[in-house]
Design an enzyme around this catalytic site. Structure first.
Site, PDB file in Angstrom:
ATOM      1  N   ASP A  31       4.880  13.300  14.201  1.00  0.00           N
ATOM      2  CA  ASP A  31       5.081  13.224  12.782  1.00  0.00           C
ATOM      3  C   ASP A  31       3.630  13.431  12.047  1.00  0.00           C
ATOM      4  O   ASP A  31       3.404  12.561  11.074  1.00  0.00           O
ATOM      5  CB  ASP A  31       5.631  11.980  12.517  1.00  0.00           C
ATOM      6  CG  ASP A  31       6.366  11.798  10.860  1.00  0.00           C
ATOM      7  OD1 ASP A  31       6.486  12.867  10.281  1.00  0.00           O
ATOM      8  OD2 ASP A  31       6.479  10.734  10.333  1.00  0.00           O
ATOM      9  N   ASN A  73      -0.095  10.724   6.856  1.00  0.00           N
ATOM     10  CA  ASN A  73      -0.679  10.168   8.048  1.00  0.00           C
ATOM     11  C   ASN A  73      -2.217  10.225   8.364  1.00  0.00           C
ATOM     12  O   ASN A  73      -2.719   9.829   9.607  1.00  0.00           O
ATOM     13  CB  ASN A  73       0.245  10.312   9.303  1.00  0.00           C
ATOM     14  CG  ASN A  73       1.504   9.521   9.182  1.00  0.00           C
ATOM     15  OD1 ASN A  73       1.653   8.424   8.643  1.00  0.00           O
ATOM     16  ND2 ASN A  73       2.709  10.097   9.801  1.00  0.00           N
ATOM     17  N   LEU A 133       0.727  -1.208  -0.034  1.00  0.00           N
ATOM     18  CA  LEU A 133       0.149   0.129   0.087  1.00  0.00           C
ATOM     19  C   LEU A 133       0.802   1.269   0.018  1.00  0.00           C
ATOM     20  O   LEU A 133       0.333   2.260  -0.610  1.00  0.00           O
ATOM     21  CB  LEU A 133      -0.946   0.054   1.212  1.00  0.00           C
ATOM     22  CG  LEU A 133      -1.973  -1.042   1.231  1.00  0.00           C
ATOM     23  CD1 LEU A 133      -2.587  -0.911   2.612  1.00  0.00           C
ATOM     24  CD2 LEU A 133      -2.942  -0.928   0.286  1.00  0.00           C
ATOM     25  N   GLY A 151       7.211   3.815   3.525  1.00  0.00           N
ATOM     26  CA  GLY A 151       7.656   5.029   4.292  1.00  0.00           C
ATOM     27  C   GLY A 151       9.068   5.107   4.128  1.00  0.00           C
ATOM     28  O   GLY A 151       9.844   4.424   3.539  1.00  0.00           O
ATOM     29  N   THR A 152       9.715   5.916   5.121  1.00  0.00           N
ATOM     30  CA  THR A 152      11.223   5.976   5.272  1.00  0.00           C
ATOM     31  C   THR A 152      11.556   4.971   5.967  1.00  0.00           C
ATOM     32  O   THR A 152      12.894   4.260   5.504  1.00  0.00           O
ATOM     33  CB  THR A 152      11.656   7.143   5.931  1.00  0.00           C
ATOM     34  OG1 THR A 152      10.407   7.940   6.559  1.00  0.00           O
ATOM     35  CG2 THR A 152      12.425   8.244   5.315  1.00  0.00           C
ATOM     36  N   PHE A 153      10.911   3.974   6.850  1.00  0.00           N
ATOM     37  CA  PHE A 153      11.343   2.943   7.673  1.00  0.00           C
ATOM     38  C   PHE A 153      10.736   1.673   7.446  1.00  0.00           C
ATOM     39  O   PHE A 153      11.049   0.726   8.083  1.00  0.00           O
ATOM     40  CB  PHE A 153      12.111   3.324   9.052  1.00  0.00           C
ATOM     41  CG  PHE A 153      10.467   3.623   9.711  1.00  0.00           C
ATOM     42  CD1 PHE A 153      10.394   2.830  10.850  1.00  0.00           C
ATOM     43  CD2 PHE A 153       9.807   4.698   9.582  1.00  0.00           C
ATOM     44  CE1 PHE A 153       9.329   3.031  11.546  1.00  0.00           C
ATOM     45  CE2 PHE A 153       8.443   4.612  10.260  1.00  0.00           C
ATOM     46  CZ  PHE A 153       8.382   3.953  11.399  1.00  0.00           C
ATOM     47  N   ALA A 154       9.600   1.867   6.740  1.00  0.00           N
ATOM     48  CA  ALA A 154       8.644   0.593   6.840  1.00  0.00           C
ATOM     49  C   ALA A 154       8.047   0.499   5.663  1.00  0.00           C
ATOM     50  O   ALA A 154       7.687   1.352   4.934  1.00  0.00           O
ATOM     51  CB  ALA A 154       7.748   0.672   7.915  1.00  0.00           C
ATOM     52  N   LYS A 155       7.461  -0.815   5.456  1.00  0.00           N
ATOM     53  CA  LYS A 155       6.556  -0.964   4.284  1.00  0.00           C
ATOM     54  C   LYS A 155       4.991  -1.414   4.746  1.00  0.00           C
ATOM     55  O   LYS A 155       5.185  -1.923   5.969  1.00  0.00           O
ATOM     56  CB  LYS A 155       7.049  -2.467   3.827  1.00  0.00           C
ATOM     57  CG  LYS A 155       7.244  -2.135   2.041  1.00  0.00           C
ATOM     58  CD  LYS A 155       7.673  -3.328   1.566  1.00  0.00           C
ATOM     59  CE  LYS A 155       8.282  -2.970   0.070  1.00  0.00           C
ATOM     60  NZ  LYS A 155       8.996  -4.135  -0.594  1.00  0.00           N
TER      61      LYS A 155
HETATM   62  P1  ADP Z   1       4.854   7.373   6.393  1.00  0.00           P
HETATM   63  O1  ADP Z   1       6.101   7.182   6.976  1.00  0.00           O
HETATM   64  O2  ADP Z   1       5.112   8.205   5.079  1.00  0.00           O
HETATM   65  O3  ADP Z   1       3.724   7.611   6.982  1.00  0.00           O
HETATM   66  P2  ADP Z   1       3.960   4.867   6.356  1.00  0.00           P
HETATM   67  O4  ADP Z   1       4.629   3.598   6.213  1.00  0.00           O
HETATM   68  O5  ADP Z   1       3.163   4.867   7.552  1.00  0.00           O
HETATM   69  O6  ADP Z   1       4.837   5.785   5.626  1.00  0.00           O
HETATM   70  O7  ADP Z   1       2.707   4.385   5.157  1.00  0.00           O
HETATM   71  C1  ADP Z   1       2.897   4.499   3.747  1.00  0.00           C
HETATM   72  C2  ADP Z   1       1.370   4.620   3.074  1.00  0.00           C
HETATM   73  O8  ADP Z   1       0.702   3.371   3.282  1.00  0.00           O
HETATM   74  C3  ADP Z   1       0.789   5.679   3.720  1.00  0.00           C
HETATM   75  O9  ADP Z   1       0.838   6.916   3.157  1.00  0.00           O
HETATM   76  C4  ADP Z   1      -0.994   5.211   3.244  1.00  0.00           C
HETATM   77  O10 ADP Z   1      -1.142   5.753   2.017  1.00  0.00           O
HETATM   78  C5  ADP Z   1      -0.568   3.715   3.267  1.00  0.00           C
HETATM   79  N1  ADP Z   1      -1.147   3.208   4.784  1.00  0.00           N
HETATM   80  C6  ADP Z   1      -0.719   3.151   5.695  1.00  0.00           C
HETATM   81  N2  ADP Z   1      -1.458   2.626   6.983  1.00  0.00           N
HETATM   82  C7  ADP Z   1      -2.454   2.241   6.215  1.00  0.00           C
HETATM   83  C8  ADP Z   1      -3.901   1.777   6.426  1.00  0.00           C
HETATM   84  N3  ADP Z   1      -3.954   1.325   7.882  1.00  0.00           N
HETATM   85  N4  ADP Z   1      -4.866   1.569   5.739  1.00  0.00           N
HETATM   86  C9  ADP Z   1      -4.572   1.906   4.364  1.00  0.00           C
HETATM   87  N5  ADP Z   1      -3.384   2.363   3.996  1.00  0.00           N
HETATM   88  C10 ADP Z   1      -2.442   2.511   4.744  1.00  0.00           C
HETATM   89 MG    MG Z   2       2.351   6.591   7.870  1.00  0.00          MG
END
Ligand code: ADP
Ligand code: MG
Length: 444
Positions: free
Chosen positions: A142, A147, A25, A28-32
Protein backbone atom coordinates in the site's frame (compact mmCIF):
# COMPACT_ATOMS: atom_id res chain seq x y z
CA UNK A 1 0.25 26.51 26.70
CA UNK A 2 -2.69 25.98 24.52
CA UNK A 3 -5.71 24.02 25.51
CA UNK A 4 -8.67 22.46 23.91
CA UNK A 5 -11.51 24.96 23.84
CA UNK A 6 -13.51 22.53 25.90
CA UNK A 7 -10.99 22.51 28.72
CA UNK A 8 -12.80 23.14 31.93
CA UNK A 9 -14.41 21.20 34.70
CA UNK A 10 -15.36 18.13 32.71
CA UNK A 11 -12.47 17.68 30.34
CA UNK A 12 -9.88 14.95 30.61
CA UNK A 13 -6.89 13.25 29.07
CA UNK A 14 -6.91 9.62 28.03
CA UNK A 15 -4.18 7.31 29.28
CA UNK A 16 -3.25 3.96 27.76
CA UNK A 17 -0.55 2.21 29.73
CA UNK A 18 2.27 4.69 30.09
CA UNK A 19 1.05 6.82 27.19
CA UNK A 20 -1.05 9.95 27.38
CA UNK A 21 -3.09 10.33 24.22
CA UNK A 22 -3.27 13.65 22.40
CA UNK A 23 -4.78 14.91 19.20
CA UNK A 24 -5.74 12.77 16.25
CA UNK A 25 -3.03 12.93 13.59
CA UNK A 26 -4.97 11.17 10.94
CA UNK A 27 -7.64 8.73 10.14
CA UNK A 28 -7.18 5.98 7.59
CA UNK A 29 -9.68 3.49 6.32
CA UNK A 30 -9.38 1.19 9.26
CA UNK A 31 -7.39 2.90 11.94
CA UNK A 32 -6.96 6.14 13.78
CA UNK A 33 -3.55 7.58 14.47
CA UNK A 34 -3.13 9.67 17.59
CA UNK A 35 -0.30 11.72 18.95
CA UNK A 36 0.81 10.47 22.38
CA UNK A 37 3.48 11.01 25.00
CA UNK A 38 5.31 8.44 27.03
CA UNK A 39 4.84 9.87 30.54
CA UNK A 40 7.89 8.03 31.88
CA UNK A 41 10.37 9.31 29.33
CA UNK A 42 8.57 12.31 27.83
CA UNK A 43 9.11 10.82 24.37
CA UNK A 44 6.58 11.71 21.69
CA UNK A 45 5.02 8.85 19.76
CA UNK A 46 2.22 8.15 17.34
CA UNK A 47 -0.23 5.40 18.25
CA UNK A 48 -2.18 3.54 15.63
CA UNK A 49 -5.42 2.26 17.11
CA UNK A 50 -7.19 -0.73 15.60
CA UNK A 51 -10.35 -2.61 16.36
CA UNK A 52 -9.22 -5.80 18.06
CA UNK A 53 -12.11 -7.95 17.01
CA UNK A 54 -11.62 -7.13 13.33
CA UNK A 55 -7.90 -7.84 13.52
CA UNK A 56 -8.10 -11.08 15.46
CA UNK A 57 -11.06 -12.68 13.78
CA UNK A 58 -9.71 -12.92 10.28
CA UNK A 59 -7.71 -15.66 8.74
CA UNK A 60 -4.37 -14.02 8.14
CA UNK A 61 -3.59 -13.61 11.79
CA UNK A 62 -0.35 -15.60 11.60
CA UNK A 63 0.88 -13.50 8.67
CA UNK A 64 0.00 -10.31 10.52
CA UNK A 65 1.78 -11.49 13.62
CA UNK A 66 4.85 -12.45 11.61
CA UNK A 67 4.99 -9.10 9.78
CA UNK A 68 4.44 -7.05 12.93
CA UNK A 69 7.15 -9.02 14.70
CA UNK A 70 9.55 -8.37 11.82
CA UNK A 71 8.68 -4.69 11.79
CA UNK A 72 9.51 -4.46 15.48
CA UNK A 73 12.95 -5.86 14.71
CA UNK A 74 13.65 -3.57 11.77
CA UNK A 75 15.85 -0.55 12.49
CA UNK A 76 16.12 0.90 9.01
CA UNK A 77 16.59 4.71 9.18
CA UNK A 78 13.86 5.26 6.58
CA UNK A 79 11.26 3.05 8.20
CA UNK A 80 9.06 4.38 10.97
CA UNK A 81 10.11 2.49 14.08
CA UNK A 82 7.60 0.32 15.83
CA UNK A 83 8.15 0.65 19.57
CA UNK A 84 5.62 -1.74 21.02
CA UNK A 85 2.23 -3.29 20.64
CA UNK A 86 -0.45 -3.26 23.31
CA UNK A 87 -4.02 -4.44 23.56
CA UNK A 88 -7.01 -3.55 25.66
CA UNK A 89 -10.22 -5.57 25.76
CA UNK A 90 -11.40 -4.03 22.49
CA UNK A 91 -8.45 -2.36 20.81
CA UNK A 92 -4.93 -2.95 19.56
CA UNK A 93 -2.43 -0.13 19.94
CA UNK A 94 0.65 0.01 17.76
CA UNK A 95 3.11 2.48 19.22
CA UNK A 96 5.20 4.15 16.51
CA UNK A 97 7.99 6.66 16.22
CA UNK A 98 6.42 10.10 15.82
CA UNK A 99 7.45 11.86 12.66
CA UNK A 100 6.79 15.57 12.33
CA UNK A 101 8.05 16.69 8.93
CA UNK A 102 4.71 16.15 7.24
CA UNK A 103 4.02 14.06 4.19
CA UNK A 104 6.48 13.96 1.28
CA UNK A 105 3.81 15.05 -1.14
CA UNK A 106 3.12 18.23 0.83
CA UNK A 107 6.35 19.41 -0.74
CA UNK A 108 4.86 19.04 -4.20
CA UNK A 109 1.57 20.48 -3.07
CA UNK A 110 3.32 23.62 -1.84
CA UNK A 111 6.20 24.11 -4.24
CA UNK A 112 5.39 21.99 -7.28
CA UNK A 113 7.39 19.21 -8.91
CA UNK A 114 10.93 18.45 -7.82
CA UNK A 115 14.22 18.72 -9.63
CA UNK A 116 15.38 15.36 -10.91
CA UNK A 117 18.25 15.19 -8.38
CA UNK A 118 15.91 15.81 -5.44
CA UNK A 119 13.39 13.27 -6.71
CA UNK A 120 16.22 10.76 -7.17
CA UNK A 121 17.35 11.24 -3.57
CA UNK A 122 13.90 10.33 -2.21
CA UNK A 123 13.54 7.52 -4.74
CA UNK A 124 16.89 6.04 -3.65
CA UNK A 125 15.77 6.15 -0.01
CA UNK A 126 12.46 4.57 -0.97
CA UNK A 127 13.97 1.77 -3.07
CA UNK A 128 16.60 0.97 -0.47
CA UNK A 129 13.91 0.75 2.22
CA UNK A 130 11.54 -1.34 0.17
CA UNK A 131 14.34 -3.69 -0.88
CA UNK A 132 15.48 -4.11 2.72
CA UNK A 133 11.99 -4.93 4.02
CA UNK A 134 11.42 -7.37 1.16
CA UNK A 135 14.64 -9.12 2.08
CA UNK A 136 13.17 -9.66 5.54
CA UNK A 137 9.95 -11.04 4.09
CA UNK A 138 7.82 -7.95 4.69
CA UNK A 139 5.94 -6.30 1.87
CA UNK A 140 4.14 -3.03 1.90
CA UNK A 141 1.36 -3.48 -0.64
CA UNK A 142 0.00 0.00 0.00
CA UNK A 143 2.75 2.43 -0.96
CA UNK A 144 1.06 5.77 -1.51
CA UNK A 145 1.72 9.42 -0.59
CA UNK A 146 -0.02 9.19 2.79
CA UNK A 147 2.53 6.59 3.85
CA UNK A 148 5.59 8.61 2.84
CA UNK A 149 6.40 10.92 5.72
CA UNK A 150 9.41 13.10 6.44
CA UNK A 151 11.35 13.54 9.66
CA UNK A 152 12.58 16.88 10.95
CA UNK A 153 15.76 16.62 8.85
CA UNK A 154 13.84 15.93 5.67
CA UNK A 155 14.60 12.22 5.49
CA UNK A 156 12.01 9.88 4.11
CA UNK A 157 10.15 7.72 6.64
CA UNK A 158 7.96 5.03 5.21
CA UNK A 159 4.98 4.09 7.36
CA UNK A 160 2.64 1.11 7.47
CA UNK A 161 5.14 -1.47 6.28
CA UNK A 162 3.75 -4.88 7.05
CA UNK A 163 0.43 -3.47 8.14
CA UNK A 164 -1.38 -3.82 4.86
CA UNK A 165 -2.36 -7.40 5.58
CA UNK A 166 -4.58 -5.96 8.29
CA UNK A 167 -8.36 -6.20 7.90
CA UNK A 168 -8.70 -3.14 5.68
CA UNK A 169 -8.25 -5.23 2.59
CA UNK A 170 -9.18 -8.67 3.76
CA UNK A 171 -12.78 -9.36 3.05
CA UNK A 172 -14.87 -12.45 3.70
CA UNK A 173 -13.03 -14.50 1.08
CA UNK A 174 -9.74 -14.00 2.93
CA UNK A 175 -8.00 -12.52 -0.14
CA UNK A 176 -6.10 -9.29 -0.23
CA UNK A 177 -8.15 -6.53 -1.78
CA UNK A 178 -6.21 -3.34 -2.06
CA UNK A 179 -8.42 -1.84 -4.70
CA UNK A 180 -10.64 -0.09 -2.17
CA UNK A 181 -7.87 2.45 -1.61
CA UNK A 182 -6.56 5.00 -4.09
CA UNK A 183 -6.04 2.96 -7.26
CA UNK A 184 -3.62 5.46 -8.79
CA UNK A 185 -0.58 3.84 -7.18
CA UNK A 186 -1.68 0.25 -7.44
CA UNK A 187 -0.13 -2.26 -9.85
CA UNK A 188 -2.41 -3.77 -12.52
CA UNK A 189 -2.03 -7.30 -11.16
CA UNK A 190 -3.23 -6.08 -7.76
CA UNK A 191 -6.32 -4.50 -9.28
CA UNK A 192 -6.87 -7.77 -11.12
CA UNK A 193 -6.99 -9.48 -7.79
CA UNK A 194 -5.51 -12.76 -8.83
CA UNK A 195 -3.00 -13.03 -6.04
CA UNK A 196 0.26 -11.29 -6.73
CA UNK A 197 3.94 -10.98 -5.95
CA UNK A 198 4.29 -8.31 -3.26
CA UNK A 199 7.80 -7.30 -4.37
CA UNK A 200 6.80 -6.59 -7.96
CA UNK A 201 3.66 -4.76 -6.91
CA UNK A 202 5.60 -2.56 -4.46
CA UNK A 203 8.09 -1.64 -7.19
CA UNK A 204 5.27 -0.52 -9.50
CA UNK A 205 4.02 1.83 -6.77
CA UNK A 206 7.57 3.20 -6.37
CA UNK A 207 7.56 3.92 -10.11
CA UNK A 208 4.31 5.88 -9.83
CA UNK A 209 5.73 7.80 -6.87
CA UNK A 210 8.91 8.68 -8.79
CA UNK A 211 6.82 9.89 -11.71
CA UNK A 212 4.70 12.13 -9.45
CA UNK A 213 7.77 13.61 -7.73
CA UNK A 214 9.29 14.62 -11.07
CA UNK A 215 6.13 15.50 -12.97
CA UNK A 216 3.99 17.06 -10.24
CA UNK A 217 1.02 15.02 -11.40
CA UNK A 218 -0.07 11.40 -11.64
CA UNK A 219 0.89 9.13 -14.56
CA UNK A 220 -2.51 7.45 -14.54
CA UNK A 221 -5.52 9.58 -13.83
CA UNK A 222 -9.13 9.68 -14.91
CA UNK A 223 -12.33 10.74 -13.20
CA UNK A 224 -13.91 7.54 -14.50
CA UNK A 225 -12.71 4.53 -12.54
CA UNK A 226 -13.13 2.07 -15.41
CA UNK A 227 -11.10 4.28 -17.74
CA UNK A 228 -8.47 4.69 -15.04
CA UNK A 229 -8.16 0.93 -14.66
CA UNK A 230 -7.82 0.54 -18.43
CA UNK A 231 -4.99 3.07 -18.46
CA UNK A 232 -3.22 1.22 -15.64
CA UNK A 233 -3.64 -2.20 -17.31
CA UNK A 234 -2.08 -0.88 -20.51
CA UNK A 235 0.42 1.36 -18.70
CA UNK A 236 -0.90 4.22 -20.79
CA UNK A 237 1.11 7.24 -19.68
CA UNK A 238 3.38 9.86 -21.19
CA UNK A 239 6.47 11.30 -19.57
CA UNK A 240 6.64 15.09 -19.68
CA UNK A 241 9.41 16.58 -21.86
CA UNK A 242 11.49 17.72 -18.88
CA UNK A 243 12.28 14.14 -17.80
CA UNK A 244 15.80 13.13 -18.83
CA UNK A 245 16.06 10.29 -21.33
CA UNK A 246 17.52 7.89 -18.78
CA UNK A 247 14.82 8.70 -16.22
CA UNK A 248 12.15 8.08 -18.87
CA UNK A 249 13.72 4.73 -19.73
CA UNK A 250 13.81 3.61 -16.12
CA UNK A 251 10.22 4.64 -15.42
CA UNK A 252 9.05 2.76 -18.52
CA UNK A 253 10.83 -0.38 -17.25
CA UNK A 254 9.17 -0.07 -13.83
CA UNK A 255 5.69 0.75 -15.10
CA UNK A 256 5.56 -2.39 -17.18
CA UNK A 257 2.15 -4.06 -16.77
CA UNK A 258 3.71 -7.44 -17.51
CA UNK A 259 5.12 -8.74 -14.21
CA UNK A 260 7.41 -11.14 -16.05
CA UNK A 261 9.24 -8.45 -18.01
CA UNK A 262 9.01 -5.69 -15.36
CA UNK A 263 12.44 -4.67 -14.07
CA UNK A 264 13.44 -6.12 -10.67
CA UNK A 265 14.53 -4.06 -7.68
CA UNK A 266 18.04 -5.57 -7.88
CA UNK A 267 18.25 -4.25 -11.45
CA UNK A 268 16.91 -0.82 -10.47
CA UNK A 269 19.75 -0.53 -7.95
CA UNK A 270 22.25 -1.25 -10.75
CA UNK A 271 20.64 1.28 -13.11
CA UNK A 272 22.91 4.21 -14.12
CA UNK A 273 20.27 6.91 -13.47
CA UNK A 274 19.48 5.40 -10.08
CA UNK A 275 23.11 5.01 -9.00
CA UNK A 276 24.05 8.67 -9.34
CA UNK A 277 25.10 9.83 -5.86
CA UNK A 278 23.58 6.75 -4.21
CA UNK A 279 24.68 6.29 -0.61
CA UNK A 280 22.93 3.34 1.02
CA UNK A 281 22.42 3.97 4.74
CA UNK A 282 24.47 2.18 7.38
CA UNK A 283 22.58 0.94 10.42
CA UNK A 284 22.66 -1.71 13.09
CA UNK A 285 20.15 -4.11 14.45
CA UNK A 286 19.24 -4.20 18.12
CA UNK A 287 18.04 -6.75 20.61
CA UNK A 288 14.31 -6.41 20.75
CA UNK A 289 11.78 -8.36 22.75
CA UNK A 290 8.75 -9.75 20.96
CA UNK A 291 6.84 -10.65 24.11
CA UNK A 292 4.34 -7.84 23.55
CA UNK A 293 3.55 -9.00 20.01
CA UNK A 294 3.19 -12.59 21.22
CA UNK A 295 0.82 -11.51 23.98
CA UNK A 296 -1.41 -9.51 21.65
CA UNK A 297 -1.55 -12.11 18.90
CA UNK A 298 -1.52 -15.29 20.94
CA UNK A 299 -3.75 -17.93 19.40
CA UNK A 300 -5.16 -18.85 22.78
CA UNK A 301 -6.71 -15.42 23.12
CA UNK A 302 -4.92 -15.25 26.44
CA UNK A 303 -5.95 -11.95 27.88
CA UNK A 304 -3.09 -11.33 30.25
CA UNK A 305 -1.21 -8.01 30.08
CA UNK A 306 -4.19 -6.01 28.89
CA UNK A 307 -3.96 -2.26 29.17
CA UNK A 308 -6.95 -0.14 30.06
CA UNK A 309 -7.89 3.08 28.41
CA UNK A 310 -8.79 5.47 31.16
CA UNK A 311 -9.63 9.10 31.41
CA UNK A 312 -7.76 11.34 33.77
CA UNK A 313 -9.66 14.23 35.22
CA UNK A 314 -7.42 17.13 34.49
CA UNK A 315 -7.57 19.98 32.04
CA UNK A 316 -6.55 19.07 28.54
CA UNK A 317 -3.56 21.01 27.43
CA UNK A 318 -2.12 20.81 24.00
CA UNK A 319 1.57 20.47 24.63
CA UNK A 320 3.83 22.96 22.95
CA UNK A 321 5.39 20.33 20.78
CA UNK A 322 2.02 19.20 19.52
CA UNK A 323 1.23 22.77 18.72
CA UNK A 324 4.46 23.38 16.85
CA UNK A 325 3.98 20.14 14.96
CA UNK A 326 0.70 21.47 13.64
CA UNK A 327 1.36 25.17 13.36
CA UNK A 328 2.66 25.03 9.82
CA UNK A 329 -0.96 24.32 9.07
CA UNK A 330 -1.98 27.72 10.35
CA UNK A 331 -0.76 29.17 7.13
CA UNK A 332 -3.62 28.57 4.75
CA UNK A 333 -1.83 29.53 1.58
CA UNK A 334 0.27 26.41 1.18
CA UNK A 335 -2.30 23.88 2.21
CA UNK A 336 -3.97 23.04 -1.01
CA UNK A 337 -2.84 22.16 -4.38
CA UNK A 338 -5.48 22.64 -6.98
CA UNK A 339 -3.81 20.07 -9.17
CA UNK A 340 -4.78 16.43 -9.46
CA UNK A 341 -5.25 14.54 -6.22
CA UNK A 342 -2.47 16.12 -4.30
CA UNK A 343 -4.70 17.47 -1.62
CA UNK A 344 -4.39 17.15 2.10
CA UNK A 345 -7.00 15.35 4.07
CA UNK A 346 -6.89 17.82 6.87
CA UNK A 347 -6.57 21.52 7.27
CA UNK A 348 -6.73 24.22 9.89
CA UNK A 349 -7.46 27.86 10.18
CA UNK A 350 -7.19 30.36 12.97
CA UNK A 351 -9.99 32.49 14.36
CA UNK A 352 -10.28 35.18 16.99
CA UNK A 353 -14.02 34.75 17.43
CA UNK A 354 -15.43 33.03 20.53
CA UNK A 355 -15.48 29.23 20.24
CA UNK A 356 -19.26 28.91 20.32
CA UNK A 357 -19.60 31.49 17.58
CA UNK A 358 -17.14 29.49 15.43
CA UNK A 359 -19.16 26.33 15.99
CA UNK A 360 -22.49 27.88 15.10
CA UNK A 361 -21.00 29.60 12.06
CA UNK A 362 -19.67 26.27 10.75
CA UNK A 363 -23.07 24.72 11.28
CA UNK A 364 -24.75 27.65 9.53
CA UNK A 365 -22.47 27.28 6.49
CA UNK A 366 -22.36 23.45 6.30
CA UNK A 367 -26.10 22.82 6.52
CA UNK A 368 -27.05 24.46 3.20
CA UNK A 369 -24.16 22.54 1.56
CA UNK A 370 -26.10 19.38 2.38
CA UNK A 371 -24.34 18.30 5.55
CA UNK A 372 -25.88 16.81 8.63
CA UNK A 373 -24.23 18.41 11.65
CA UNK A 374 -23.67 16.66 14.98
CA UNK A 375 -22.18 18.68 17.82
CA UNK A 376 -20.49 17.52 20.97
CA UNK A 377 -18.76 20.14 23.06
CA UNK A 378 -16.18 21.68 20.74
CA UNK A 379 -16.14 18.84 18.30
CA UNK A 380 -18.44 18.43 15.34
CA UNK A 381 -19.10 15.71 12.83
CA UNK A 382 -20.35 16.81 9.42
CA UNK A 383 -21.88 14.06 7.33
CA UNK A 384 -22.60 14.60 3.63
CA UNK A 385 -26.02 13.53 2.42
CA UNK A 386 -24.93 12.57 -1.08
CA UNK A 387 -22.97 9.39 -1.85
CA UNK A 388 -19.69 10.29 -3.51
CA UNK A 389 -16.88 8.33 -5.18
CA UNK A 390 -15.97 6.63 -1.93
CA UNK A 391 -19.24 6.81 -0.02
CA UNK A 392 -20.49 9.70 2.06
CA UNK A 393 -18.04 12.48 2.74
CA UNK A 394 -17.66 13.02 6.45
CA UNK A 395 -15.64 15.69 8.14
CA UNK A 396 -14.52 15.92 11.76
CA UNK A 397 -14.09 19.39 13.19
CA UNK A 398 -12.48 20.48 16.40
CA UNK A 399 -11.79 23.86 17.97
CA UNK A 400 -8.63 24.33 20.06
CA UNK A 401 -7.71 27.35 22.10
CA UNK A 402 -4.09 28.17 21.27
CA UNK A 403 -3.83 31.41 23.19
CA UNK A 404 -6.40 33.49 25.05
CA UNK A 405 -9.03 34.35 22.41
CA UNK A 406 -7.13 32.73 19.57
CA UNK A 407 -8.59 29.51 18.31
CA UNK A 408 -7.39 26.92 15.86
CA UNK A 409 -10.12 25.18 13.93
CA UNK A 410 -9.27 21.82 12.46
CA UNK A 411 -11.20 20.19 9.63
CA UNK A 412 -10.27 16.60 8.96
CA UNK A 413 -11.69 14.18 6.44
CA UNK A 414 -12.88 11.11 8.34
CA UNK A 415 -14.53 9.35 5.43
CA UNK A 416 -15.13 9.69 1.71
CA UNK A 417 -13.07 11.02 -1.15
CA UNK A 418 -10.15 13.43 -0.74
CA UNK A 419 -11.02 15.40 -3.85
CA UNK A 420 -14.59 15.90 -2.63
CA UNK A 421 -13.16 17.02 0.70
CA UNK A 422 -11.11 19.59 -1.17
CA UNK A 423 -14.22 20.94 -2.89
CA UNK A 424 -16.08 20.96 0.39
CA UNK A 425 -13.24 22.88 1.98
CA UNK A 426 -13.27 25.49 -0.77
CA UNK A 427 -17.01 25.94 -0.37
CA UNK A 428 -17.01 26.14 3.37
CA UNK A 429 -14.11 28.57 3.62
CA UNK A 430 -15.92 31.00 1.36
CA UNK A 431 -18.72 30.99 3.92
CA UNK A 432 -16.35 31.25 6.87
CA UNK A 433 -14.26 34.20 5.61
CA UNK A 434 -15.71 36.52 8.27
CA UNK A 435 -14.46 34.44 11.16
CA UNK A 436 -11.04 33.46 9.75
CA UNK A 437 -8.02 35.23 11.10
CA UNK A 438 -4.94 35.64 8.96
CA UNK A 439 -1.55 35.98 10.60
CA UNK A 440 -0.24 39.51 10.29
CA UNK A 441 -3.68 41.09 10.38
CA UNK A 442 -3.23 42.64 13.80
CA UNK A 443 -0.44 40.83 15.56
CA UNK A 444 -0.51 41.57 19.24
P1 ADP B 1 -3.52 5.57 5.80
O1 ADP B 1 -4.29 4.28 5.76
O2 ADP B 1 -4.09 6.59 4.88
O3 ADP B 1 -2.06 5.37 5.62
P2 ADP B 1 -3.01 5.86 8.58
O4 ADP B 1 -4.05 5.37 9.51
O5 ADP B 1 -1.81 5.02 8.36
O6 ADP B 1 -3.76 6.15 7.21
O7 ADP B 1 -2.48 7.29 9.02
C1 ADP B 1 -3.27 8.44 8.87
C2 ADP B 1 -2.38 9.67 8.89
O8 ADP B 1 -1.76 9.83 10.17
C3 ADP B 1 -1.21 9.62 7.91
O9 ADP B 1 -1.54 10.05 6.62
C4 ADP B 1 -0.20 10.57 8.56
O10 ADP B 1 -0.43 11.91 8.15
C5 ADP B 1 -0.47 10.40 10.05
N1 ADP B 1 0.53 9.52 10.64
C6 ADP B 1 0.58 8.17 10.56
N2 ADP B 1 1.65 7.66 11.21
C7 ADP B 1 2.32 8.72 11.70
C8 ADP B 1 3.55 8.88 12.48
N3 ADP B 1 4.28 7.83 12.87
N4 ADP B 1 3.94 10.13 12.81
C9 ADP B 1 3.20 11.20 12.42
N5 ADP B 1 2.06 11.12 11.69
C10 ADP B 1 1.61 9.92 11.34
MG1 MG C 1 -0.56 5.12 6.83
Amino acid sequence: MASRASSGANSSRTRVGKYELGRTLGEGTFAKVKFARNVDTGENVAIKILDKEKVLKHKMISQIKREISTMKLIRHPNVIRMHEVMASKTKIYIVLEFVNGGELFDKIASSGRMKEDDARKYFQQLINTVDYCHSRGVFHRDLKPENLLLDASGNLKVSDFGLSALPQQVREDGLLHTTCGTPNYVAPEVINNKGYDGAKADLWSCGVILFVLMAGYLPFEDSNLVTLYKKIFKAEFTCPPWFSTSAKKLIKRILDPNTVTRIKISEVIENEWFKKGYKPPVFHSADVSLDDVDAVFSESGNSGNLVVERREEKPVTMNAFELISTSQGLNLGTLFEKQMQLVKRETRFASKRPANEIISKIEEVATPLGFDVKKKNYKMKLQGSKTGRKGHLSVATEVFEVAPSLYMVELRKSGGDTLEFHNFYNNITTGLKDIMWKAGEELK
